[in-house]
Every structure is written in C-alpha cells, then in structure tokens.
Scaffold this active site. Structure first.
Site, PDB file in Angstrom:
ATOM      1  N   HIS A  60       0.816  -1.223   0.000  1.00  0.00           N
ATOM      2  CA  HIS A  60       0.000   0.000   0.000  1.00  0.00           C
ATOM      3  C   HIS A  60       0.849   1.273   0.000  1.00  0.00           C
ATOM      4  O   HIS A  60       1.882   1.358   0.648  1.00  0.00           O
ATOM      5  CB  HIS A  60      -1.049  -0.009   1.107  1.00  0.00           C
ATOM      6  CG  HIS A  60      -0.547   0.027   2.523  1.00  0.00           C
ATOM      7  ND1 HIS A  60      -0.354   1.195   3.214  1.00  0.00           N
ATOM      8  CD2 HIS A  60      -0.253  -0.961   3.399  1.00  0.00           C
ATOM      9  CE1 HIS A  60       0.032   0.917   4.460  1.00  0.00           C
ATOM     10  NE2 HIS A  60       0.118  -0.380   4.590  1.00  0.00           N
ATOM     11  N   ASP A 162       5.644   1.963   6.978  1.00  0.00           N
ATOM     12  CA  ASP A 162       4.359   1.297   6.748  1.00  0.00           C
ATOM     13  C   ASP A 162       3.594   2.133   5.716  1.00  0.00           C
ATOM     14  O   ASP A 162       3.015   3.127   6.065  1.00  0.00           O
ATOM     15  CB  ASP A 162       3.591   1.198   8.062  1.00  0.00           C
ATOM     16  CG  ASP A 162       2.196   0.643   7.888  1.00  0.00           C
ATOM     17  OD1 ASP A 162       1.884   0.129   6.814  1.00  0.00           O
ATOM     18  OD2 ASP A 162       1.413   0.744   8.864  1.00  0.00           O
ATOM     19  N   GLU A 193      -5.293   1.496   2.245  1.00  0.00           N
ATOM     20  CA  GLU A 193      -5.162   0.306   3.106  1.00  0.00           C
ATOM     21  C   GLU A 193      -5.456   0.655   4.548  1.00  0.00           C
ATOM     22  O   GLU A 193      -6.117  -0.081   5.264  1.00  0.00           O
ATOM     23  CB  GLU A 193      -3.748  -0.278   2.976  1.00  0.00           C
ATOM     24  CG  GLU A 193      -3.569  -1.652   3.648  1.00  0.00           C
ATOM     25  CD  GLU A 193      -3.137  -1.593   5.107  1.00  0.00           C
ATOM     26  OE1 GLU A 193      -3.058  -2.655   5.742  1.00  0.00           O
ATOM     27  OE2 GLU A 193      -2.876  -0.483   5.639  1.00  0.00           O
ATOM     28  N   GLU A 194      -4.943   1.806   4.980  1.00  0.00           N
ATOM     29  CA  GLU A 194      -5.025   2.176   6.405  1.00  0.00           C
ATOM     30  C   GLU A 194      -6.449   2.474   6.868  1.00  0.00           C
ATOM     31  O   GLU A 194      -6.713   2.542   8.061  1.00  0.00           O
ATOM     32  CB  GLU A 194      -4.123   3.396   6.686  1.00  0.00           C
ATOM     33  CG  GLU A 194      -2.634   3.153   6.458  1.00  0.00           C
ATOM     34  CD  GLU A 194      -2.004   2.199   7.471  1.00  0.00           C
ATOM     35  OE1 GLU A 194      -2.704   1.760   8.393  1.00  0.00           O
ATOM     36  OE2 GLU A 194      -0.811   1.901   7.310  1.00  0.00           O
ATOM     37  N   ASP A 216       4.013  -6.045   3.539  1.00  0.00           N
ATOM     38  CA  ASP A 216       3.673  -4.973   4.478  1.00  0.00           C
ATOM     39  C   ASP A 216       4.549  -5.109   5.712  1.00  0.00           C
ATOM     40  O   ASP A 216       5.296  -6.081   5.829  1.00  0.00           O
ATOM     41  CB  ASP A 216       2.180  -5.062   4.851  1.00  0.00           C
ATOM     42  CG  ASP A 216       1.594  -3.730   5.316  1.00  0.00           C
ATOM     43  OD1 ASP A 216       2.361  -2.805   5.662  1.00  0.00           O
ATOM     44  OD2 ASP A 216       0.350  -3.616   5.351  1.00  0.00           O
ATOM     45  N   HIS A 302       3.149   3.245  12.897  1.00  0.00           N
ATOM     46  CA  HIS A 302       2.223   4.390  12.895  1.00  0.00           C
ATOM     47  C   HIS A 302       2.712   5.569  13.728  1.00  0.00           C
ATOM     48  O   HIS A 302       1.934   6.483  14.029  1.00  0.00           O
ATOM     49  CB  HIS A 302       0.798   3.986  13.328  1.00  0.00           C
ATOM     50  CG  HIS A 302       0.114   3.121  12.305  1.00  0.00           C
ATOM     51  ND1 HIS A 302      -1.169   2.649  12.473  1.00  0.00           N
ATOM     52  CD2 HIS A 302       0.529   2.641  11.111  1.00  0.00           C
ATOM     53  CE1 HIS A 302      -1.507   1.917  11.420  1.00  0.00           C
ATOM     54  NE2 HIS A 302      -0.479   1.882  10.582  1.00  0.00           N
TER      55      HIS A 302
HETATM   56 CO    CO Z   1      -0.413   0.602   8.809  1.00  0.00          CO
HETATM   57 ZN    ZN Z   2       0.710  -1.284   6.403  1.00  0.00          ZN
END
Ligand code: CO
Ligand code: ZN
Length: 328
Positions: A60, A162, A193-194, A216, A302
C-alpha cells in the site's frame, strides 16, 4: 535502495491522497514493466506479462494521517485521524499538508495525560486568526507526519515505512526479476489500506488472480517489556500465518517457507494478534483467492519514527523475487 527508501518515506501520501507518491513510484518502474495503469480508485497496477500463474503482489502507498474537521476563531484547527493514529505519538509532532504548510500539535490544559484525547488537541499552523487560517487550509485537508529519513547503517528510522518499505520491495523486485519469470505478475501499489484495505479490494476484483501476496510491515516483540511476539528486527522477513484480516492459505505460506529454505534466506513465522493487511481483502475476493504475506518487522508502527532493519528489506526482496519465479 536506501535512496529510494528515503525518497518514498519522505513523500506526502495519507489515505485517499496518494497521487504524489503514486507519481514517484510510476517514474521508478515505468521502464521495467509491460503495462502500467491507474484504476478508478487510484491503485497503480504494473504488469509483467507471462503464460504461467496469475499472481497479484500488493503493497500500500498510503500512510496514516490527520484530517481537518473545523477551524476556530483564533485560527486553530481541530482534526480527526485517518487510520490508526494514537494521541500519545502526536503531541509535539510536526505535520505537513499537501500544499507544504507545516504545523505543530498542541493540546488544551489537561489534569492528567489520561485525558489526552484527540478532541482536546489542535493543529497550529501559525495563523493569527480564522480568516488567515482559511486562506491556508480548508476543512477536509489532510496532513501527515513531517519527518526526515535517518540511516543508522544497519537500521533505518523514518515515517511511513508502513508501507513505503513494501513499495520499495516491490519496485526492487520488478527490477531484479527481469525476464526470469514465466508467471503473469500484477504488482499493485494500493490506495486506502489504512482505512480498511479498500484499494486491494477493488484491484483484486478486477485482476482476479490465482494467487495473492501482500508485502507490508508487522509488529515485533523485541523491545523492553513489549507485548509477547516471536518476531524480531534483523532475523529476516516474516512469513505471516495470521492476523485479524486473514489466515494465510497453506499453499502460499508453504511456498514462501520452502523458497526461503531452498535459497538460504533467513525468515521468521508471524502470528499477529491485531491489525490486518491487503491480503485479507484479496483472499476473500470472488470465490476466494489463496493469499499470503511477506512482512518486514517494524518497531513503533504508525509513529513518526518507525524502525526497520535493512537486511530484512534485502532478504524480503530476495524472497519475493524467488517465490514469484518458482510459483507453479
Ligand atoms: Co499501517
Ligand atoms: Zn501497512
């Protein structure tokens, strides 16, 4: 590859706002693929043609971020989150908007840190009042962390590893694989994606592959008093067994394990007790698509300072390349 990691992680691209990052990825791969298209949601789909198995590989492009919900009389912005952002990592951070405006995060007076909630916080863009703020920012504008990539030699710290690191693994694999695979491979750089694996859902539906593989990041259990988890930085890419979005198909999982063993690539097995990834959406497309995941172990996911091990990235690229070539 580190230059590419720096370039992609420092690019702006919260969910739904992936055009800047998509442009950079497109530039990297356009000379190496047989077909390149952008679908209705904004997924970038790169095809390497072949007569064998149809394999979809997803990483992603989007990152977590913030979205402006209102502007007050004094020019402070209230916001909510885009994806899994925690209050505790926001205080004192700088964020950047698509138009380049940089801001900091503040909070109302709190009796205790337990009261730190997003609705007590605000974004300060340095405006003197509402009028000036409105000339700079609109409701619905999105911001992401503003942070530089740091190279610690073996390890790397950056925002948005990420999943820009997954994008880097795909890009390098596209370059490395050359003409050595007979399979028809769809490299998909997904959007959103998130916020719920949305880009993977629509792209998997249109491609309808025989096999799905996502690349990922995953969490680790190797920091002081961390939640127990048998994944560590530097011990190789993790082959996922499960997370909350998927129980990986034995066919794909075992192929990845066998590929690693055969090529002497270090690997770990991953059971993630939270979170999900694009393969979750791919696996339940149409009548079901056998899917698996190669994960890059990552600390502090994150946050503005995610950390990975560079060797894991190189080994993940090797594993993905070999697995794509040998899948029958
Ligand atoms: Co993520
Ligand atoms: Zn991810």
């Amino acid at each position: 590859m580190k230059q590419l990691i720096k370039k992609l992680t420092e690019t702006y691209g919260p969910s739904g706002n992936e055009h800047n990052i998509r442009k950079k990825i497109k530039e990297e791969i356009q000379d190496y693929v047989d077909e390149l298209r952008v679908d209705n949601l904004g997924n970038l789909i790169a095809v390497k043609k072949g007569n064998g198995k149809k394999i979809m590989v997803a990483a992603h492009m989007d990152e977590v971020g913030l979205i402006v919900t209102s502007i007050d009389e004094k020019g402070f912005l209230r916001f909510s989150k885009v994806g899994g952002v925690s209050e505790f990592y926001l205080l004192g951070q700088r964020v950047i908007f698509e138009n380049g405006i940089i801001a900091t995060l503040g909070t109302e007076k709190l009796e205790s840190m337990k009261e730190l909630k997003m609705d007590k916080m605000f974004i300060d863009i340095g405006a003197k009042d509402k009028k000036e703020a409105e000339q700079m920012i609109s409701i619905g504008d999105q911001a992401c962390y503003y942070r530089e990539f740091s190279d610690l030699n073996k390890r790397i710290i950056a925002k948005a590893l990420d999943d820009r690191i997954g994008c880097c693994v795909l890009i390098q694999t596209i370059k490395d694989i050359g003409q050595s695979s007979n399979n028809e491979i769809y490299f998909v750089f997904t959007v959103q994606e998130e916020v719920g694996l949305r880009g993977a859902k629509t792209s998997a539906f249109s491609i309808n592959p025989d096999i799905g593989i996502a690349v990922d990041v995953t969490a680790t259990g190797d920091t002081p008093k961390a939640k127990t988890m048998a994944v560590e930085l530097g011990k190789g890419p993790a082959i996922k067994i499960k997370d909350n979005s998927i129980l990986c198909h034995p066919k794909v999982r075992n192929h990845l394990i066998q590929t690693a063993e055969k090529n002497n690539i270090p690997y770990q097995l991953e059971v993630l007790e939270f979170g999900g990834t694009d393969s979750g959406a791919i696996s339940v497309t149409k009548e079901g698509i056998p899917s698996g995941v190669i994960s890059i172990p990552c600390r502090y996911i994150h946050t503005p300072s995610e950390m990975i091990d560079y060797d894991d990235v190189l080994n993940a690229t090797k594993l993905l390349t070999e697995a794509l070539i040998s899948f029958e």
